[in-house]
Structure formats: structure tokens, C-alpha cells
Design a protein around this motif. Sequence first.
Motif, PDB file in Angstrom:
ATOM      1  N   MET A   1       0.816  -1.202   0.000  1.00 36.04           N
ATOM      2  CA  MET A   1       0.000   0.000   0.000  1.00 36.04           C
ATOM      3  C   MET A   1       0.861   1.268   0.000  1.00 36.04           C
ATOM      4  O   MET A   1       0.443   2.284  -0.520  1.00 36.04           O
ATOM      5  CB  MET A   1      -0.923   0.004   1.219  1.00 36.04           C
ATOM      6  CG  MET A   1      -1.995  -1.083   1.195  1.00 36.04           C
ATOM      7  SD  MET A   1      -2.988  -1.104  -0.296  1.00 36.04           S
ATOM      8  CE  MET A   1      -4.184   0.121   0.063  1.00 36.04           C
ATOM      9  N   THR A   2       2.044   1.166   0.594  1.00 35.39           N
ATOM     10  CA  THR A   2       2.929   2.328   0.666  1.00 35.39           C
ATOM     11  C   THR A   2       3.341   2.777  -0.730  1.00 35.39           C
ATOM     12  O   THR A   2       3.569   3.957  -0.959  1.00 35.39           O
ATOM     13  CB  THR A   2       4.185   1.990   1.493  1.00 35.39           C
ATOM     14  OG1 THR A   2       3.767   1.550   2.781  1.00 35.39           O
ATOM     15  CG2 THR A   2       5.094   3.193   1.642  1.00 35.39           C
ATOM     16  N   LEU A   4       1.615   1.471  -3.809  1.00 33.87           N
ATOM     17  CA  LEU A   4       0.452   1.470  -4.707  1.00 33.87           C
ATOM     18  C   LEU A   4      -0.387   2.742  -4.595  1.00 33.87           C
ATOM     19  O   LEU A   4      -0.738   3.348  -5.616  1.00 33.87           O
ATOM     20  CB  LEU A   4      -0.411   0.238  -4.439  1.00 33.87           C
ATOM     21  CG  LEU A   4      -1.644   0.097  -5.335  1.00 33.87           C
ATOM     22  CD1 LEU A   4      -1.231  -0.031  -6.790  1.00 33.87           C
ATOM     23  CD2 LEU A   4      -2.478  -1.087  -4.894  1.00 33.87           C
ATOM     24  N   VAL A   5      -0.702   3.162  -3.400  1.00 28.34           N
ATOM     25  CA  VAL A   5      -1.558   4.344  -3.220  1.00 28.34           C
ATOM     26  C   VAL A   5      -0.921   5.602  -3.812  1.00 28.34           C
ATOM     27  O   VAL A   5      -1.575   6.324  -4.567  1.00 28.34           O
ATOM     28  CB  VAL A   5      -1.949   4.533  -1.736  1.00 28.34           C
ATOM     29  CG1 VAL A   5      -2.652   5.861  -1.518  1.00 28.34           C
ATOM     30  CG2 VAL A   5      -2.848   3.385  -1.287  1.00 28.34           C
TER      31      VAL A   5
END
Length: 133
Positions: A1-2, A4-5
Amino acid sequence: MTILVPLLIGLAYVVLASLLREPHRRQVNAVMVAGAGAAYLSGGGFGPWEFAFTAVVTYCAYRGLDSWSFIGVAWLLHTAWDVAHHLKGNPIIPFAEHSSLGCAICDPVIAVWCLAGGPSVTDLFVRSRRPRL
């Protein structure tokens, strides 16, 4: 998530900016990168260097009013500044520990698009969906 977002945020920025017509798209992007260049002024950890950095990015943003390349360079400069702040432990958003890292991941997405001349990706999508005769 670090990872991808921030990538998705960069892509969302490109798509939304693509909705603007030229020359407004370039001008708005020059203003946006000028604002990003000043983001660390209120609490940056590099003292007077924060002002020097802001001056350099502001110059690039000003030149970006007529040049996508200068806007792209300004976003890359901001990426480097994000990395420096992340390594120092002084994030762009004080209560979000990895915000500078996220910014350092997002900004190059925008920079690459700017260095490509800021084409309207929404126009490219619409053209690809039209039936061929």
C-alpha cells in the motif's frame, strides 16, 4: 500500500489534469508545482535551504508557464526534496510518518507525464474507444 496508493494518486492527478484544455493545463500545472515547492516551508527540517529550494522550484514553475519540460524538472526536484525529508525523518505531513516517501513515489509519475508534454490521457482514451471505419 505504501507504493500502490501514491502511484494511484499520481495517475489520478494526471487523469484529472488531462481534463483541462491547453494552454490552461500547462499553466495550472505550473501553479501546482510552485505550491508543492513551498510545501515544506512551514516545518521543513533544512532551515534556510527550504527557502533556497522554494526559490529554485518557483523559477522552474515560472518557466513552466511556457514549457512542460520545466514543470517536469520541478516535479523531479520536489521528488529529491521528498526523499531528503523522508531520510531525515521530517515528513511533509507531520502526523503521517511516510508522507514524504509517498510524495516521492507520486511525483515522478506526474514528472514523466509533464516531460512527455502533458498530453491529455483522457483524449487518448476517448480516441481509442471510437469505432474504426
